[in-house]
Write a protein that holds these residues in place. Sequence first.
Motif, PDB file in Angstrom:
ATOM      1  N   GLU A   1       0.831  -1.211   0.000  1.00  0.00           N
ATOM      2  CA  GLU A   1       0.000   0.000   0.000  1.00  0.00           C
ATOM      3  C   GLU A   1       0.864   1.258   0.000  1.00  0.00           C
ATOM      4  O   GLU A   1       0.563   2.221  -0.698  1.00  0.00           O
ATOM      5  CB  GLU A   1      -0.939   0.009   1.214  1.00  0.00           C
ATOM      6  N   LEU A   2       1.944   1.239   0.776  1.00  0.00           N
ATOM      7  CA  LEU A   2       2.862   2.364   0.807  1.00  0.00           C
ATOM      8  C   LEU A   2       3.508   2.572  -0.562  1.00  0.00           C
ATOM      9  O   LEU A   2       3.595   3.691  -1.058  1.00  0.00           O
ATOM     10  CB  LEU A   2       3.936   2.146   1.873  1.00  0.00           C
ATOM     11  N   PHE A   3       3.944   1.480  -1.180  1.00  0.00           N
ATOM     12  CA  PHE A   3       4.571   1.569  -2.494  1.00  0.00           C
ATOM     13  C   PHE A   3       3.590   2.097  -3.533  1.00  0.00           C
ATOM     14  O   PHE A   3       3.941   2.952  -4.355  1.00  0.00           O
ATOM     15  CB  PHE A   3       5.118   0.204  -2.921  1.00  0.00           C
ATOM     16  N   VAL A   4       2.341   1.653  -3.511  1.00  0.00           N
ATOM     17  CA  VAL A   4       1.325   2.118  -4.457  1.00  0.00           C
ATOM     18  C   VAL A   4       1.099   3.614  -4.272  1.00  0.00           C
ATOM     19  O   VAL A   4       1.024   4.373  -5.243  1.00  0.00           O
ATOM     20  CB  VAL A   4       0.011   1.322  -4.295  1.00  0.00           C
ATOM     21  N   ARG A   5       1.002   4.064  -3.028  1.00  0.00           N
ATOM     22  CA  ARG A   5       0.825   5.498  -2.762  1.00  0.00           C
ATOM     23  C   ARG A   5       2.041   6.288  -3.244  1.00  0.00           C
ATOM     24  O   ARG A   5       1.912   7.354  -3.831  1.00  0.00           O
ATOM     25  CB  ARG A   5       0.594   5.744  -1.264  1.00  0.00           C
ATOM     26  N   TRP A   6       3.209   5.731  -3.026  1.00  0.00           N
ATOM     27  CA  TRP A   6       4.471   6.359  -3.436  1.00  0.00           C
ATOM     28  C   TRP A   6       4.498   6.550  -4.945  1.00  0.00           C
ATOM     29  O   TRP A   6       4.853   7.609  -5.451  1.00  0.00           O
ATOM     30  CB  TRP A   6       5.602   5.467  -2.944  1.00  0.00           C
ATOM     31  N   VAL A   7       4.100   5.526  -5.695  1.00  0.00           N
ATOM     32  CA  VAL A   7       4.069   5.611  -7.158  1.00  0.00           C
ATOM     33  C   VAL A   7       2.969   6.567  -7.604  1.00  0.00           C
ATOM     34  O   VAL A   7       3.173   7.408  -8.479  1.00  0.00           O
ATOM     35  CB  VAL A   7       3.868   4.210  -7.784  1.00  0.00           C
ATOM     36  N   LYS A   8       1.792   6.481  -6.990  1.00  0.00           N
ATOM     37  CA  LYS A   8       0.653   7.320  -7.377  1.00  0.00           C
ATOM     38  C   LYS A   8       0.967   8.801  -7.170  1.00  0.00           C
ATOM     39  O   LYS A   8       0.591   9.645  -7.974  1.00  0.00           O
ATOM     40  CB  LYS A   8      -0.570   6.934  -6.535  1.00  0.00           C
ATOM     41  N   GLU A   9       1.670   9.136  -6.107  1.00  0.00           N
ATOM     42  CA  GLU A   9       2.011  10.531  -5.824  1.00  0.00           C
ATOM     43  C   GLU A   9       3.196  11.024  -6.651  1.00  0.00           C
ATOM     44  O   GLU A   9       3.519  12.200  -6.636  1.00  0.00           O
ATOM     45  CB  GLU A   9       2.298  10.720  -4.341  1.00  0.00           C
TER      46      GLU A   9
END
Length: 130
Positions: free
Chosen positions: A10-18
């Motif tokens: 979830e952290l990685f997905v948020r990191w990529v999305k931002e």
Amino acid sequence: RLCFLLSTLELFVRWVKEGLYDFNSLPMALKVHLTEEDSTLLEQLPKRFPRTSSQLLMELKELGDVLLRVEGHLIKEVNEQAQKPLIELLQTLNLISDADRLPDLIPNTVLVCHYVNFRMILRRMTSIGE
């Protein structure tokens, strides 16, 4: 273990999305956070820009392109230039002109060390305008 893996994902997905992933190879010296005041001023650019929203979008994209072209220079010079206002550096390198309206609206407190944070704000504003 599964909870840890899920949290990491979830952290990685948020990191990529931002958009942080796009800047992972840049030195930490270019990743200093903007002050709350500068972030607010930058987020209010559309309200303060004296022309149409389509002109603002065009100038924001052009500024983003300029920043992308100068990124290699920033990486090499970050230790000497980190505390220099970003817009001043771009003007010194003749990458933006004094005739442009947008640079006048960007605070001089946005420094080279704020490069990543500044680019992320520009990216957010241009993606909203599209």
